[in-house]
Design a protein around this motif. Sequence first.
Motif: not given
Lengths: 561, 335, 397
Positions: B75-78, C194-199, C201-202
């Motif tokens: 549930r985190l950007p990973w 597709r940037a990683l983003d805590p909001l 979160p992919t």
Amino acid sequence: MESKLTRGGFAYPGTTLVYKTGSWRIQRPVHTHRNAPCHSACPAGEDPQAYLALLDEDKPREAWELLVSINPLPAITGRVCPHPCESVCNRGQYDEPLAIHSIERYLGDQALAKNWAYPVSPAAENAPHVAVVGAGPAGLASAYHLIRHGLQVTVFDELSEAGGTLFTIPDYRLPREIVRKEIERLLDTGISFKSRHKLGREIHLPELQQEYAAVFLAPGVMKSNEWSVDGVTPYDLHEGLHLLKQWSDVASLPAMKSAAVIGGGNTAIDIARILNRNGVDTHIVIHSSLPDPDKPAADDMRAIPREIEQALEEGVQIHDHHGVKRLILRGEKLTGIEILRMRKLPDEEGRLHRVAFEGTESILHVDQVIPAIGQVVDAAGMETLLDGKSYFSVDDWGQIEGKENIYAGGDAVEGNGGTVTEAIGNGRIAAEAIAAKLRQQQLPTINKSEPVHFNSLNMEYFEPSSRVEQVILSVEERTCETEIEGGISGLQAAHEANRCFACGNCLRCDNCWTLCPDSAVLKTNEVTFDGSFYVFDYDYCKGCGLCASECPTGYISMVNE
Amino acid sequence: MNEDTQTVTPETLMQLRKNQPRFEGLESGHRACLGCGEALAARLVTEAAGPDVMIANATGCLEIFTTPWPESAWRLPWMHSLFENTGAIAAGMEAALKAQGKPTKVLAFAGDGGTFDIGFQSLSGMLERGHNVLFVCFDNEAYMNTGIQSSSSTPHAAMTTTSPPGSARMGKQNLKKDILSIVAAHHIPYAATASVAYPSDLRKKIRRAMEIEGPTFIQIHSPCPLGWGHDGADSIKVARLAVQTGLFPVIELESREMIGSMPIRNPKPVTDYLVLQQRFRHLFQQGDVRAIEELAHIQALADHNIKHFKLRGEGMDAQDSDGADTVCRGGMRWA
Amino acid sequence: MRKALEGSQAIAQTVALCRPQVVAAYPITPQTHIVENIAKLVANGKMECELVSVESEFSAASLVLGAASAGSRTYTASASQGILLMSEVLYNIAGLRIPMVMTCANRAISAPLSIWNDQQDSMAVRDAGWIQLYCSDNQEAVDTTIQAYRISEATELPVMVCMDGFTLTHTLEPIDIPDQKMVDTYLPPFNFSRALDPLKPTSVGTLVSPDHYSEARHSHHHALLDAINEIVAADTDWQQLSGRSAGSLLSVDGPADAHIGILTLGSIFGTLCAARDTFTELPATKLIKLRSYRPFPVDALRQACSELTDLIVLERALSPGFGGIVSSEVQAALTHMASEVRVHSFAVGLGGRDMPLEIYRKLHKQVEVAVPAPFSIIDVELEKLSAEDHGTGAATN
């Protein structure tokens, strides 16, 4: 083909939830409430870990309310109970057992000091009415529980004051002020008390049976066992319990310089200590052993070890493994007794019997011999129920065998150990049975399951912590009137409650929640249906068993799918 | 009371799951083995680190069991790129976030292979350059994902598929690399070891590292039931024994100086730890003098750790864990 | 405004105009001058970016991958061994479909060790899934670098801009560096969906089962093929803005009716132009400059070759054990034409060897043969080898 391949194969958060790893499981964890050893051992039926839990949560009043939902006299039992709960406390195998009796007394004393009311309300006027004979601990406990169950109660006692045997306990162990306060409050719950009503004198069993929906008999054991040596007794023989009552009522004793008390129960110890305090050179002669923690207790004196210890400290001389061979009389006046060594040995069939050893005789120069070898029921007015026996025979619920709606409890019941706590337990159980019967309900099943064993706890999660000890007056400070043992403070009580392992119950420690690698243990805000604060999510639980291994209290077990 | 009377509906459960009083960075449904120490460690780390992080994850079990496309347990950007470049991926994320003026903290996750061995160079570069990254090594002491091959973290004498015991060998010949000292030698502000057996201590260390601006490193001893050959239910017990025997010192270094350790009250014999694990079973072969010698050797290693890291608690009431493993009613210890 | 600039310096200035937020590199000749010049720009406050001097090319590529995944425009440059070291990461970047631009300062591959120019390095990562654009001069390199960002970000494919080491990187040429405003107009800020983003979160870089791997490869392959349109559009738009084309997919120089063509990648195109102008007595020749090697512009090439009878492919690398790399692809691309084009395949100028103008004459001689000769390194000097190392089938030119 549900999912379209995302660019670069990325995935959305938390989507593994669609995959139920619970299907891998061959064993599942379950919350299994098991009795704590203290619970199983309590003759009154208390669940000490449960009220310790509330005390640990800084809820002393709720703790007391839970306690008195079982035992209405904690200020009394907290002082006089031999606390078998502590002997079996699992913490004893780790460092020291919990001082459960100190907590019980603390809660009882708090209730008295703060005038907490029992969480009960009087019965409706049309509720069935139950008669209780005897206002000792068994009778009072049954009356209280009958009230709790919504029944009307009348208690009869031959004496002018309720309390029965409680008043034979010396003040230095149990101040009568405490007894009076506790009983007064108890009777105030709506119990009707009729003093100076003796069965067979003012009241009669057939009338009671006719006028009341049920009868609970708790007459105690008022008749002393006969004692003599080969049929001989001194002319001025005083019996132990009789002397105790006399001391209790008028605070005086027959004149004597030295005495030999025969017997090893609490009565023997109590009267010996009182005599000793009054300057009498006091001996106790008893067949059985002094308690020794390193030896099996099978042949130990029946008195509370703590009391025996204090008696010895105070100078009472105990001749264990001895019996009386002969009274030495000058005329009818006693000048001494001849005692000799005895042992319990197995006979040809392996049964133990006592053997006296010739050649071990010695003389005790005493001018009184005081038998305290137990009492039996005074059958007056109950001849038909006793049928020539010394005690009542009852079933698990206290009903006298073969007698509809007549129950009995306390010392008058066969096989009882003669403790206040046991009497309270009898009263509670009989009240439950009576209430169920009158409401035509099923009796609950008696939980006789094995208590949680020490080995099923996980000791890695506890730190050593010393047991609270009550302050005890030094031998020099002790009198007949002043209570020897002091109470504990609120801080000490909290400390002690915090030591409880909560055996077999949810400690709400978060171990299962914290250590589940699969987040399959969910924490709840409120207590759950099974008495815990966690729910297993079997959709994801793989059944690894980590939670069960690491549960400190043995509350989680693994069962096959 | 048993589960038959359970009245919790699936909807209530899902609602409950959504409202757990902790941050759930790693969701259920992942494919880790039963009792996986690494899965537990990863959950604890993310829980302590909170939601404002970005994770670079090396190839390995953790990566595989959490992200079988189209699913992800995170549930985190990973991001998983490769095996050996986690330090650099994390450094790149950090550089980007810095350039974008975002406060998000970057975490790097790797196993012992991705840390001690193949990922060591990029880790070293990341540390030396001072990137604001918390590198977490989930140390399960071998290449588990590929089938339990020996790594430089594999302890001496352990059996792996590439260090099998036989007539001429007694398992792995070399010693476990002291990665913490090597890492600390990069002059980084904070480097620590932790164990899944002591979750409070572990989370405390994660939070400590999260507060530090600059490269930090935490090595978490994470039992692998499959690779070590023990029951999944014993993962915590095994991890705890590793600490209690002195074989896995739990310590904290700041700027190379030791500033804290989890003292051992009563060191347990190493055999208590070893005997639970199939990877050491050849050390319990009756009548094999080599086994006796290896056991003595491992005991000596533990004794040396205890002395070297001063792990024996001092004073009358030395606690084996600073109370880290002590429960209390209401779960407050986990705060 | 045209200024005399070294190629590397020009590239550094151009990169700065593209405003990357993260630049990471590891030094390797002949890429060094580019990064050194970027470092100077950063040091002097003329470029705002996180410049990270990493500990290897592997980490350089990884670092920009991490940065681009986190949503930043990035840049790196390398050459030769560096390209090979980062090759695992290059595949990874492309497979993850992460946009970024890198410069390959083309150089030979060891062993034997050579620090000089050929194109074996970028050819070695031909199949990594990157767009590869080859530049024939520094102006093209400048313009291509700017276009590369636009192509990359539009197609979500990484772009490798290939420029010959030393020949371009270290050579001073008059170059028109566009102004910042023009570049800003052409190249909008990087906004990676597709940037990683805590909001949001992919998870990036998952494990794909056999059920979907083929589809991933299909999609990647077609993304490259479809990138042809974006490469053309990017050049057209740039031409409108700047007045210069950077060579689109490929460009043709020479009379439309010529029957002989020579196809090259990179800077030897200039040498061939000079040779053609020198040897005017030789038959009319179309010089074809292949700029987009990946994607391979089959249609454009067939159109450019429609009038040819012979096409000589002159390349700066080879596939040992087969021969020409580019030529084999060209040959495949030209099958089933209306009239057959004979493809002649040669390597030239390996490991930095100068290509003399004379080669042009030699090439024309090859066209006269009845059957095209097998692939050879056209400027090989066999007398420098022992007889046993000549190779049994080697032609003597």
